[in-house]
Design an enzyme around this catalytic site. Structure first.
Site, PDB file in Angstrom:
ATOM      1  N   GLY A  17       1.060  -1.276   0.016  1.00 22.31           N
ATOM      2  CA  GLY A  17      -0.308  -0.177  -0.023  1.00 22.31           C
ATOM      3  C   GLY A  17       0.923   1.059   0.147  1.00 22.31           C
ATOM      4  N   SER A  19       1.147   3.273  -2.062  1.00 20.74           N
ATOM      5  CA  SER A  19       0.687   5.274  -3.851  1.00 20.74           C
ATOM      6  C   SER A  19       0.713   6.109  -3.043  1.00 20.74           C
ATOM      7  CB  SER A  19      -0.603   3.668  -4.836  1.00 20.74           C
ATOM      8  OG  SER A  19      -1.652   3.400  -3.563  1.00 20.74           O
ATOM      9  N   TYR A 156     -13.651  -3.412  11.151  1.00 20.51           N
ATOM     10  CA  TYR A 156     -12.221  -2.296  10.510  1.00 20.51           C
ATOM     11  C   TYR A 156     -11.172  -3.049  11.651  1.00 20.51           C
ATOM     12  CZ  TYR A 156      -8.325   1.119  10.062  1.00 20.51           C
ATOM     13  OH  TYR A 156      -7.219   1.741  10.279  1.00 20.51           O
ATOM     14  N   ALA A 157     -11.881  -2.919  13.143  1.00 20.99           N
ATOM     15  CA  ALA A 157     -10.899  -3.011  14.801  1.00 20.99           C
ATOM     16  C   ALA A 157     -10.766  -4.630  15.102  1.00 20.99           C
ATOM     17  CB  ALA A 157     -12.370  -2.483  15.721  1.00 20.99           C
TER      18      ALA A 157
END
Ligand code: NDP
Length: 248
Positions: A17, A19, A156-157
């Site tokens: 990641g 970018s 997400y968590a």
């Protein structure tokens, strides 16, 4: 060459990641510190030309970190380009926020695949090379949300808390092989990920931050440089919080 430039000299670093956002800042800070860097993402950074002009060797390899085939091929290509992998930074990440009673199964699975399973895939590849070399450093970008939780971000968590358990377990597994594994838990960093938030939410978060400002991508990236460097050679299994004091 000054002290910062030599901190990572001769180190070969892979960043997922890279970018934009925090990942791009990690690529830049590693190049500034003297490393050669390969970054893996679905799109090339719009700043790729500027990265090449920074001096070190830098390469983008198109990768979808949710695909086992893509990760395996890209890690092999990265190792071939660099000659070895001394440092792996698992930074690629997404959010898919929503309340649990409305959350679709895909919405639950997407962050887990991108944020957590991807680290398993890259670490499995990198560990084989690092074990042969009897040295290495792995840094996983988690989040303070993985420590303290956040409403609307159960998916997400869970991915970020999982990454912390993964980090500590892998640190125990690989310590005797000379490989360190640590995590960085950023707080609220100003990137595309957080630019989606409304201004009033950002402001209400800012006033809760003891250091009085949102984090910059470089704040997290400089912590990565430290953990990647030999200055952190006695640190493993640690979660370094970079949040301006927010989670204190
Ligand atoms: P951005 O949205 O700005 O960047 C996300 C990066 O992840 C991009 O480079 C993107 O590249 C890459 N990525 C996403 N999905 C994939 C995929 N399937 N395959 C390959 N690469 C992928 O996010 P941030 O820079 O803000 O976040 C970086 C990390 O830091 C994440 O893990 C995030 O959870 C974490 N973090 C961020 C915080 C913040 O406040 N911003 C706070 C705490 C943690 P591309 O789209 O080109 O594939």
């Amino acid at each position: 060459m000054n002290e910062t430039e030599s901190l990572l000299s001769k180190k070969h670093i892979v960043v997922t990641g890279g970018s934009r956002g925090i990942g791009l800042a990690i690529v830049k800070e590693c190049l500034l510190a003297g490393a050669d860097v390969v970054y893996l993402s679905r799109t090339q950074s719009v700043e790729h030309g500027a990265l090449e002009a920074m001096g070190g060797r830098v390469q983008w390899i198109e990768t979808d970190v949710t695909s086992e085939t893509s990760v395996d091929q890209s890690m092999d290509a990265a190792a071939a380009f660099l000659g070895s992998i001394d440092v792996l930074v698992n930074n690629a990440g997404i959010t898919r926020d929503g309340l649990i009673f409305r959350m679709k199964t895909e919405q639950w699975n997407d962050p887990l695949r991108t944020n957590l399973t991807s680290a398993f895939l890259t670490c499995r590849k990198a560990a084989r090379l690092m074990i042969q070399a009897k040295s290495g450093s792995i840094i996983n970008i988690t989040s303070i949300v993985g420590i303290s939780g956040n409403g609307g971000q159960t998916n997400y968590a869970a991915s970020k808390a999982g990454l912390i358990g993964f980090t500590k377990s892998l640190a125990k597994e690989l310590a005797s092989r000379g490989i360190r594994v640590n995590a960085i838990a950023p707080g609220f960093i100003d990137t595309e990920m957080t630019q989606k938030l409304k201004d009033e939410i950002k402001e209400s978060l800012r006033v809760q931050i003891p250091l009085g400002r949102l984090g910059k991508p470089e704040d997290a990236a400089q912590a990565v440089v430290f953990l990647a460097s030999d200055m952190a050679s006695y640190i493993t299994g640690h979660v370094l919080v970079v949040d301006g004091g927010l989670a204190m």
